[in-house]
Design an enzyme around this catalytic site. Structure first.
Site, short mmCIF file in Angstrom:
data_model
loop_
_atom_site.label_atom_id
_atom_site.label_comp_id
_atom_site.label_asym_id
_atom_site.label_seq_id
_atom_site.Cartn_x
_atom_site.Cartn_y
_atom_site.Cartn_z
N HIS A 261 0.84 -1.19 0.00
CA HIS A 261 0.00 0.00 0.00
C HIS A 261 0.87 1.24 0.00
CE1 HIS A 261 -3.15 2.84 1.02
NE2 HIS A 261 -3.97 1.93 0.53
N ASP B 131 -8.14 -4.92 -1.00
CA ASP B 131 -8.57 -5.73 -2.14
C ASP B 131 -8.35 -7.22 -1.95
OD1 ASP B 131 -9.46 -3.66 -3.91
OD2 ASP B 131 -7.37 -3.02 -4.01
N1 COA Z 1 3.86 -7.64 -4.70
C1 COA Z 1 5.19 -7.76 -4.73
N2 COA Z 1 6.01 -6.76 -4.41
C2 COA Z 1 5.47 -5.61 -4.06
C3 COA Z 1 4.08 -5.40 -4.00
C4 COA Z 1 3.27 -6.49 -4.33
N3 COA Z 1 1.94 -6.38 -4.30
N4 COA Z 1 3.81 -4.14 -3.61
C5 COA Z 1 5.00 -3.58 -3.42
N5 COA Z 1 5.99 -4.44 -3.69
C6 COA Z 1 7.42 -4.18 -3.60
C7 COA Z 1 7.88 -3.41 -4.83
O1 COA Z 1 8.27 -4.27 -5.86
C8 COA Z 1 9.04 -2.65 -4.25
O2 COA Z 1 10.12 -3.52 -4.09
P1 COA Z 1 11.61 -3.04 -4.41
O3 COA Z 1 11.87 -1.96 -3.41
O4 COA Z 1 12.41 -4.27 -4.24
O5 COA Z 1 11.56 -2.51 -5.82
C9 COA Z 1 8.56 -2.28 -2.87
O6 COA Z 1 7.63 -3.32 -2.50
C10 COA Z 1 7.86 -0.94 -2.82
O7 COA Z 1 6.84 -0.97 -3.80
P2 COA Z 1 6.21 0.29 -4.50
O8 COA Z 1 5.42 -0.12 -5.71
O9 COA Z 1 7.22 1.36 -4.70
O10 COA Z 1 5.23 0.75 -3.37
P3 COA Z 1 4.17 1.84 -3.51
O11 COA Z 1 3.89 2.27 -2.16
O12 COA Z 1 4.53 2.85 -4.50
O13 COA Z 1 2.97 1.02 -4.21
C11 COA Z 1 1.05 -0.19 -4.57
C12 COA Z 1 1.80 0.74 -3.63
C13 COA Z 1 -0.34 -0.39 -4.01
C14 COA Z 1 0.93 0.46 -5.97
C15 COA Z 1 1.81 -1.52 -4.70
O14 COA Z 1 1.96 -2.08 -3.42
C16 COA Z 1 1.11 -2.49 -5.62
O15 COA Z 1 1.28 -2.41 -6.84
N6 COA Z 1 0.30 -3.44 -5.07
C17 COA Z 1 -0.43 -4.37 -5.86
C18 COA Z 1 -1.68 -3.73 -6.41
C19 COA Z 1 -2.74 -3.53 -5.37
O16 COA Z 1 -3.03 -4.40 -4.58
N7 COA Z 1 -3.35 -2.36 -5.43
C20 COA Z 1 -4.43 -2.00 -4.52
C21 COA Z 1 -3.99 -0.96 -3.54
S1 COA Z 1 -5.25 -0.70 -2.31
#
Ligand code: COA
Length: 381
Positions: free
Chosen positions: A267, A318
């Protein structure tokens, strides 16, 4: 907000993480503690004691209603469930294979044509528009599913609350009291979440003084993305692909090794358990037990364990909503429209807040391109 000088320092955080881009008193997320409040009320209290209609009032009016006020808002919503017949006719022209979230986006955009007061953004009229939108989202979503299955849309039942009426219009049968209550709490849990991507979108559009239909249509577009509201459908697809508890460990480890994101985890704000997931986990368990199929809940628990161990990531809203809705027999591609059925309350609340104290939202971009390039005539490039 950053001025031009700030921009030139090159410090804008990627994805505006941690930037407060608006003031709001509707909801607040404490990502460290894993707390969510709506207008000062903890989500756990609201999930236990409140109803979706009461939360709608809370979000729009910034306080809990009296009994008379709650009856009045519930009555206005029920009186507005039915959508214009022309809209149902229009929806019948859409391709059968259209994604229901896109159908919702297009239908809501068209709904504006049938509201003579759409352009009036005064508080009184905007509240009426918010009532229409909130009341009619479930009708549109249920009708879109019936129409694509070649069935007639079911007329809403104004004797039912929003959650009961939605499940009734979807299936043609009234849900059990318990199922309707679980669904009602799901709607409470998804109602608002501060400045998430779709709410920010709604506020940006409202900030131009475009009308509520325009702002909400844009918000649906933002919600549809897999990194936002689209995640819940993909969670269920992942569960179906994995297929059994035994396959979880190898599937998740392989996906992580391939740098694939596991939907329903992580998140932008929560660094611990999303408080909404706490309730949804219970609902997933209960709905699985009721249906005599606990497999999806058990698989979810195993995925949670592997993700915590391997990545230190927690489930978000979700993750468990997916298996909860699956156990309710709801088609996968309706999960995101259902998110919208709830979030319309928050979007409209934020739009009301934006209109009440509006300033055009117009940030700066941090320019990283070249400057002072010579113009080379096209034949010489
Ligand atoms: N699965 C695997 N790895 C994940 C992940 C997931 N669902 N969510 C985050 N990570 C990892 C990223 O790859 C990253 O790793 P790294 O530092 O080795 O590159 C790290 O955790 C940080 O991720 P990041 O995408 O920068 O975090 P964020 O805070 O910007 O993103 C989301 C938040 C929600 C976009 C992201 O967690 C995600 O894409 N989740 C899946 C989609 C989802 O469930 N969305 C609904 C949100 S309510």
């Amino acid at each position: 907000m950053a001025n031009k000088a700030d921009v030139s320092t090159g410090t804008s955080p990627a994805g505006l993480r941690g930037v407060a881009a608006a003031t709001s008193s509707i909801s607040d997320v404490d990502g460290e503690k894993g707390e969510l409040i709506y207008q000062g009320h903890n989500i756990h209290d609201l999930a236990q004691h409140s109803t979706f209609e009461e939360v709608i009032f809370l979000i729009w009016n910034k306080r809990l209603p009296s009994r008379a006020e709650l009856s009045a808002v519930a009555e206005s919503l029920r009186a507005s469930y039915a959508v214009p017949a022309e809209l149902i006719e229009l929806m019948k022209q859409f391709p059968r294979e259209a994604d229901p979230i896109d159908v919702l986006r297009t239908a809501v955009s068209a709904l504006e044509f049938y509201d003579p007061n759409a352009r009036d953004i005064s508080r009184d009229t905007s509240i009426k528009t918010a009532i229409r939108l909130t009341a009619q989202f479930p009708t549109i979503v249920a009708a879109s599913d019936r129409i694509r299955r070649g069935l007639e849309a079911i007329n809403p039942d104004p004797g039912l609350n929003i959650s009961g009426n939605f499940l009734y219009m979807l299936r043609g049968e009234k849900p059990s009291e318990r199922e309707a209550r679980i669904f009602d709490v799901c709607l409470i849990l998804h109602a608002d979440h501060e400045l998430n991507a779709s709410t920010f979108t709604a506020r940006v559009v409202a900030g131009t003084l475009a009308d509520m239909y325009a702002a909400v249509t844009a918000a649906i577009g933002a919600l549809s993305g897999p990194l936002h509201g689209g995640a819940n459908t993909n969670v269920m697809k992942t569960l179906l692909e994995i297929g059994s508890v035994e396959n979880v460990e190898s599937f998740i480890r392989k996906a992580l090794a391939e740098k694939r994101k596991i939907m329903g985890f992580g998140h932008a704000v929560y660094k611990t358990e999303d408080p909404r997931a706490t309730h949804l986990r219970q609902f997933s368990k209960e709905m699985g037990e009721t249906a005599g199929e606990s497999k999806w809940y058990e698989m979810s628990g195993k995925i949670e364990e592997v993700m915590r161990r391997e990545k230190g990531l927690y489930p978000n809203v979700d993750f468990f909503s997916a298996s909860t809705y699956y156990m309710m027999g709801i088609p996968l591609d309706l999960y995101t429209p259902i998110f919208a059925v709830s979030r319309i309350s928050g979007w409209t609340g934020h739009i009301l807040e934006q209109y009440a104290d509006n300033k055009l939202i117009r940030p700066r971009a941090e320019y990283v391109g070249p400057r002072d390039l010579p113009y080379v005539p096209i034949d010489q490039r």
